[in-house]
Design a protein around this motif. Sequence first.
Motif, PDB file in Angstrom:
ATOM      1  N   THR A   1       4.200   4.649   0.307  1.00  0.00           N
ATOM      2  CA  THR A   1       4.493   5.304  -0.094  1.00  0.00           C
ATOM      3  C   THR A   1       6.239   5.509   0.155  1.00  0.00           C
ATOM      4  O   THR A   1       5.983   4.105  -0.230  1.00  0.00           O
TER       5      THR A   1
ATOM      6  N   ASP B   1       9.690   6.161  -3.688  1.00  0.00           N
ATOM      7  CA  ASP B   1       8.995   6.510  -3.427  1.00  0.00           C
ATOM      8  C   ASP B   1       7.701   6.075  -3.093  1.00  0.00           C
ATOM      9  O   ASP B   1       6.557   6.672  -2.321  1.00  0.00           O
TER      10      ASP B   1
ATOM     11  N   ARG C   1       6.748   8.772   4.518  1.00  0.00           N
ATOM     12  CA  ARG C   1       6.672   9.861   4.285  1.00  0.00           C
ATOM     13  C   ARG C   1       5.938   9.838   2.662  1.00  0.00           C
ATOM     14  O   ARG C   1       6.494   9.202   1.848  1.00  0.00           O
ATOM     15  N   ASP C   2       5.608  11.079   1.903  1.00  0.00           N
ATOM     16  CA  ASP C   2       5.777  11.168   0.376  1.00  0.00           C
ATOM     17  C   ASP C   2       4.307  10.003   0.311  1.00  0.00           C
ATOM     18  O   ASP C   2       4.529   9.832  -0.757  1.00  0.00           O
TER      19      ASP C   2
END
Length: 178
Positions: A150, A60, A119-120
Amino acid sequence: MAEQRVEIVELLASPVHRYEGRPADGPLPAEGSELVAGIDVRAGLGIVGDRYFGQRAHRDSSVSLQAAEALEAVAEDLSVPTPDLTSTRRNILLRGVDVDALAGTPFSLDSGEGEVVFRDSRPCRPCAWLDVTVGPGAHRAFRSRGGLRTGPVTDGRLRVGPAVLRTGEDVRLPRGGS
C-alpha cells in the motif's frame, strides 16, 4: 468493520534489498537490526530509511503489511518456527485483523502518535525466497495470506504496541484524496 483495536507486533525498516539474485544463494547480510520500535511514514514516499522510500516505481506500494496470524498458520502448516518480518520482508506485522481482507480498502493505523492513512492496497504475492527464509513449501503456503502492499497518503509515526485500525467511512482521507 469501521474501527477496531489491533496490535502492531513488529516493524521493519531495511535500507538494503537483501533478496537479490537467486534464492539458492541466500539473502544478503543485514546491516544492523532491521526490526525497529517505531517508523516514520511520509505521504507518497513510504517509510523513512526503508529501501523503497521515495522510489518512484514504489510510491503506491512502498509499505507492506502482514497478519501475525498468517505467519503462525504457515509455521504450523510447515512445522517450522514462526517467522518474523526479516523472513517475509514486510514492514508492518499486525495482530487482530485479517490483513489480506483489506485489499482495495482505504484504512488507517494509529498507535497513539496520530493517524496514518493508507490506500491503493493490493495483495503481496509470495516469492520463491520464502522457501529459503521460512522453509520448504512456504512459497505455496503464503498464497492468499501474503499480506498487502500500500501507499501512505498522510505523514505520521507508528510504533510497536496497541493501535487502532479504521476502515471505510471512518478513514479521514486528506483533501483531494479518494
